[in-house]
Write a protein that holds these residues in place. Structure first.
Motif, PDB file in Angstrom:
ATOM      1  N   ALA A 236     -11.536   8.537  -3.850  1.00  0.00           N
ATOM      2  CA  ALA A 236     -10.257   8.398  -4.158  1.00  0.00           C
ATOM      3  C   ALA A 236      -9.928   8.418  -5.761  1.00  0.00           C
ATOM      4  CB  ALA A 236      -9.857   6.879  -3.918  1.00  0.00           C
TER       5      ALA A 236
ATOM      6  N   ASN B  91       0.912  -1.098   0.000  1.00  0.00           N
ATOM      7  CA  ASN B  91      -0.069  -0.195  -0.197  1.00  0.00           C
ATOM      8  C   ASN B  91       0.769   1.226  -0.100  1.00  0.00           C
ATOM      9  OD1 ASN B  91      -2.308   1.693   0.429  1.00  0.00           O
ATOM     10  ND2 ASN B  91      -2.105   1.610   2.395  1.00  0.00           N
TER      11      ASN B  91
ATOM     12  N   VAL C 244      -5.488   1.302  -7.954  1.00  0.00           N
ATOM     13  CA  VAL C 244      -6.034   1.336  -6.851  1.00  0.00           C
ATOM     14  C   VAL C 244      -6.724  -0.144  -6.628  1.00  0.00           C
ATOM     15  CG1 VAL C 244      -7.884   2.412  -5.203  1.00  0.00           C
ATOM     16  CG2 VAL C 244      -6.705   3.752  -6.986  1.00  0.00           C
TER      17      VAL C 244
ATOM     18  N   SER D 233       0.685   1.309  -6.744  1.00  0.00           N
ATOM     19  CA  SER D 233      -0.577   0.776  -6.246  1.00  0.00           C
ATOM     20  C   SER D 233      -0.726   0.960  -4.990  1.00  0.00           C
ATOM     21  CB  SER D 233      -0.649  -0.767  -6.341  1.00  0.00           C
ATOM     22  OG  SER D 233       0.418  -1.336  -5.696  1.00  0.00           O
ATOM     23  N   THR D 234      -1.940   1.001  -4.565  1.00  0.00           N
ATOM     24  CA  THR D 234      -2.242   1.439  -3.334  1.00  0.00           C
ATOM     25  C   THR D 234      -3.807   1.409  -2.950  1.00  0.00           C
ATOM     26  OG1 THR D 234      -2.241   3.191  -1.504  1.00  0.00           O
ATOM     27  CG2 THR D 234      -3.268   3.960  -3.687  1.00  0.00           C
ATOM     28  N   ARG D 235      -4.220   1.683  -1.773  1.00  0.00           N
ATOM     29  CA  ARG D 235      -5.545   1.536  -1.253  1.00  0.00           C
ATOM     30  C   ARG D 235      -6.483   2.549  -1.520  1.00  0.00           C
ATOM     31  NH1 ARG D 235      -6.572  -2.463   3.223  1.00  0.00           N
ATOM     32  NH2 ARG D 235      -8.102  -1.031   4.060  1.00  0.00           N
ATOM     33  N   PRO D 236      -7.803   2.643  -1.666  1.00  0.00           N
ATOM     34  CA  PRO D 236      -8.418   4.060  -1.595  1.00  0.00           C
ATOM     35  C   PRO D 236      -8.652   4.676  -0.395  1.00  0.00           C
ATOM     36  CG  PRO D 236      -9.977   1.703  -1.739  1.00  0.00           C
ATOM     37  CD  PRO D 236      -8.596   1.398  -2.041  1.00  0.00           C
TER      38      PRO D 236
ATOM     39  N   ILE E  44      -5.648   7.335  -0.136  1.00  0.00           N
ATOM     40  CA  ILE E  44      -5.241   8.617  -1.135  1.00  0.00           C
ATOM     41  C   ILE E  44      -6.038   9.750  -0.480  1.00  0.00           C
ATOM     42  CG2 ILE E  44      -6.291   9.090  -3.386  1.00  0.00           C
ATOM     43  CD1 ILE E  44      -6.421   6.416  -4.172  1.00  0.00           C
TER      44      ILE E  44
END
Length: 368
Positions: free
Chosen positions: A164, A84, A139, A115-118, A121
């Motif tokens: 996000a 994340n 995401v 890449s990450t999580r909503p 953000i």
């Protein structure tokens, strides 16, 4: 349009150099996740490892690809995957991004993505990414059904996903969303709701991943106790095909279907159960190709080819998609010949056709 074509047309093809940060920045471990089992040799732990890893990939590109394909000019991007990213402390993010951004400034690579999580953000976080030249943010949405998300250990809401995407669009980023099908608690109705909502969000591209039971996960425990049944390969192929068709009709690119196979996965027997296939995207694309040819022949049957036995029918397809249309072991061609018994059906390449275009030609024998 075939899988991937829309994304390629809008944003150019890119070769991804993956830099995996397994579970770094993650607030918890999701029930399906075991990054160390699936990332292969690109796994890193500290920022000092970033520059040597990217240089090793670039050396491979220079020595191997350009020998095979002179004039190779595909975009090269570095992607920070597996964790994340925006959940890391800001200074740690900077430490990872600096060596990659340096290679961009030197002209050795063309761009960066993360890449990450909503739920991680924010405007400040996106300003940091933009300052290092990050252009694409992927995401991990997985589902828009909040009960499914809760059971999977993804503790955020659909509203947070929407917010996000709004922030990313406002910041001028290319937006990619990751979806999973076959999660615990999912139903056909919740899947339909998820794809409806994702289409309304209008990301630039989507990755679709059928849920696999990986060794060492909470999902493995649930599976062995009889509390979870994964999709079959046929079920996953059909659902991924349905999602792909709906996305492409909405002009949203499908960047990938299924988990990328790495040697470590096979050596360690990482996949305990589930619809794993090393070329799932090709299975889906070939299934879509069959339906499109069948639809074309059906229209021709009720039109100028009506009532025709012993007809010779030529289906012309884009040259680079020939094998996809013919199908694995000629499966698509054989199915068409069985359905339209009495017709001689051929599939041939046509260089003048754009990706996804088809033409049907009846071969008429000259009178004797």
């Amino acid at each position: 349009m075939m899988i991937g074509d829309i994304g390629e047309e809008k944003y150019g093809r890119a070769k991804i150099i993956p830099v995996f940060l397994p579970n770094q920045g993650c607030p918890n471990r999701c029930i399906f996740c075991n990054q160390k089992e699936v990332v292969g040799t690109s796994l890193i732990h500290t920022s000092r490892e970033v520059y040597p890893l990217i240089q090793a990939y670039l050396n491979t590109i220079r020595t191997s690809w350009q020998k095979k394909w002179p004039g190779f000019s595909e975009r090269i991007e570095v992607a920070f995957y597996g964790g994340n990213f925006t959940g890391l402390p800001a200074e740690v993010q900077r430490e990872f991004l600096r060596p990659a951004a340096r290679l961009v400034s030197e002209g050795q690579i063309d761009g960066l993505r993360i890449s990450t999580r909503p739920d991680y953000i924010s405007e400040a976080g996106l300003e940091l990414l933009a300052s290092f030249g990050v252009k694409t943010v992927e995401v991990g949405v997985q589902s828009m059904d909040e009960e499914v998300l809760k059971r999977a250990g993804r503790l955020y809401s659909g509203h947070q996903v929407t917010r996000a995407v709004e922030l990313l669009r406002g910041g001028g980023f290319i937006i990619g969303l990751h979806l999973m099908v076959g999660l615990p608690g999912e139903s056909p109705a919740s899947r339909s709701e998820t794809i409806d909502k994702v289409i309304k969000l209008s990301p630039h591209f989507v990755r679709i991943h059928p849920t696999l039971v990986l060794k060492g996960t909470e999902l493995e425990r649930m599976y062995r106790e009889g509390n979870y049944r994964p999709m079959s390969l046929d079920e996953a192929t059909e659902v991924c095909k349905e999602f792909s068709l709906r996305l492409m009709r909405s002009r949203i690119g499908v960047a990938r279907i299924g988990l990328q196979s790495v040697p470590q996965m096979q050596e360690s027997e990482s996949v305990i159960a589930g619809p794993f296939h090393p070329a799932l995207g090709e299975l889906v694309a070939s299934s879509i190709a069959y339906e499109r040819m069948e639809e074309l022949l059906s229209r021709q049957q009720s039109g100028r080819l009506e009532g025709g036995n012993n007809r010779q029918i030529m289906i012309l397809v884009p040259e680079r998609e020939l094998s996809m249309f013919i199908g694995h072991k000629r499966q698509n061609l054989n199915r068409l010949r069985q359905k339209y018994c009495g017709w001689q059906i051929f599939i041939q390449p046509d260089r003048s056709l754009k990706p996804g275009e088809l033409r049907c030609v009846e071969i008429v024998s000259a009178p004797v």
